[in-house]
Design an enzyme around this catalytic site. Sequence first.
Site, PDB file in Angstrom:
ATOM      1  N   LYS A   1       6.792   3.766 -15.610  1.00 21.74           N
ATOM      2  CA  LYS A   1       6.519   2.346 -15.293  1.00 21.74           C
ATOM      3  C   LYS A   1       5.048   2.109 -15.559  1.00 21.74           C
ATOM      4  CE  LYS A   1       7.750  -1.220 -11.979  1.00 21.74           C
ATOM      5  NZ  LYS A   1       8.437  -1.506 -10.718  1.00 21.74           N
TER       6      LYS A   1
ATOM      7  N   GLY B   1       0.806  -1.224   0.000  1.00 20.27           N
ATOM      8  CA  GLY B   1       0.000   0.000   0.000  1.00 20.27           C
ATOM      9  C   GLY B   1       0.834   1.267   0.000  1.00 20.27           C
TER      10      GLY B   1
ATOM     11  N   CYS C   1       0.871   1.091  -9.683  1.00 26.41           N
ATOM     12  CA  CYS C   1       0.792   0.350  -8.425  1.00 26.41           C
ATOM     13  C   CYS C   1      -0.634  -0.134  -8.213  1.00 26.41           C
ATOM     14  CB  CYS C   1       1.206   1.209  -7.236  1.00 26.41           C
ATOM     15  SG  CYS C   1       1.059   0.288  -5.691  1.00 26.41           S
TER      16      CYS C   1
ATOM     17  N   THR D   1       3.857  -5.163 -11.066  1.00 27.02           N
ATOM     18  CA  THR D   1       3.059  -6.328 -10.661  1.00 27.02           C
ATOM     19  C   THR D   1       1.677  -6.216 -11.314  1.00 27.02           C
ATOM     20  OG1 THR D   1       2.167  -5.164  -8.750  1.00 27.02           O
ATOM     21  CG2 THR D   1       4.184  -6.419  -8.395  1.00 27.02           C
TER      22      THR D   1
END
Lengths: 257, 301
Positions: free
Chosen positions: B161, B69, B126, B189
């Site tokens: 990214k 997180g 993220c 991810t």
Amino acid sequence: MNKIFWEKTKIKEKINFTDKIIGFWIITENIGKNSKAGQFIHIKIDESNSLILRRPFSIADVKNNEIFFIFRIVGKGTSLLSRLNKTDEIDILGPLGKPIEIPEEKDILILGGGLGIAPLYLLSKTLLENKKNLFALFGAKNSKELILKENLEKLNFKELIFYTEDGSYGKKGKVTDGISPITKEKKFKVIYSAGPKEMLKKIKLIFNKKIKIYGFLEERMGCGVGLCSSCAVPKNDKTYLHLCENGPCLLLNEILL
Amino acid sequence: MNLNQKIKGINFKNPVLLASGTYGFGLKFKEVINLTGGIITKTITFKPMIGNPPPRIYEFEGGIINSIGLENPGVKYFKNKILPNLKNLNTNLIVSIGGNSVKEIIDLIKTLEDEIISAYEINLSCPNVKEGGINLGQNPLIVEKILKEAKKITKKPIIAKIPSVFCNPIEIAKITENNGADFITITNTIPGLVINIEREKPFLGGISGGISGPFLKYYSLYLVAKIRKIIKIPVIGCGGIRDYKDVLEYLFCGAMLVEIGTLNLVNPFIVAKIIKDLKEWGKERRIKNIKKIIGKIEIEI
């Protein structure tokens, strides 16, 4: 930061306490020499990558370059680990975590349940070397699961009482049953504890908030070296500590259990 | 084999970088960091973030799922308390930045701008925060705006990214290039979920997490091979690297640099071995320069 080593260590001795509780003495190059009470080692159990992450284990004892740790078989990782034998290799990172600080207080209460006895053994030895008066209650389900009892009996405790739930060794009952009698005779300002979370919760409830209660905690861990922030432990103020860096022995007064 | 490359004005002593979130802020294991081409810090946000409740990590055969997180102390703390301790790093310091809005990301760059940073990696992907994170990167219009605004205020190279799921990664890659990104990292991810059947609720405290580790290499490699044909800016391959052979796969497919992530959580020292093995491999084959192998395999996908 304390120096961290990555080593291929060798098993020197395997001790089967029960079918499910196993201890290993391992020979290290530098990890043993640098290990202190309160710290842990991080083991890569499976090289094939079916278990990606390492598994943390508390250091129960140290002799020069040798380390002793004890575990219960609970899952795939510990099951694989239990199959290793003398002379097998173990890939470890260590020593990790924060060594305990020696408290100023002279009289200290030690409360250990089940496998929680393991880290408290090295901790007790360390506190005794620092001339502390230790009063200890250790307990387990039965005599066989009461690990290290012979070793503990050899240490110079002011008071040492064992509990088993079936009464097969020491007094019948749980460690928490012994708190009221021992604290009637003596008032403690510092407590060290390790054991199931329920036991730690109970201990926290029993004692006054002004008493410093340290406890060894467990949490899912990633790197173990303070890089990934996986092993979060919630504090009372809702922020988090990281067990691998700030612990694994934490001041429970600050923690939401 | 000479592993050194100068790309967009940055000197990389070798192609191996430490992926964001897997090597902290660069304060620990400096001797290992100095052996790499650079460290990408854990993502910094403008304000501090406390992160998600535990459990934050889950393991399966082939990888892990994390739900940290974006726990971080915020940009002011990073600038005042952490950056001064990184001045003696002997490699590239790349700061990963993230936020809930375009403004937050721009304010962050403005705050950091004077410092000794080689480049920024904007975390557009993220999956572990409720707002921002992957949602920003999935929206082509927002990606465009972030890069345009960021390029106006910084001369430092920008690495984007990008997310690789719930969007068209090829479209996002093109947008980042068209709007001035200097590098592109493929991939972060990907989102995942685990259920605790005993408790009848999600296993991770943050509910969902980001899947990483060896399994991800195959998807990421595919994307690297595909995207690098479409864009001209350098590609950084990221996902599932376990050893030097995996690094070579990315380089052969056209990545100029790679990031190592999950593996650092298994062993913070292993990246040194990977770099050593890579050199050895090149030496054995008498390959003089890493440039000879980058993009060597022509892949039509």
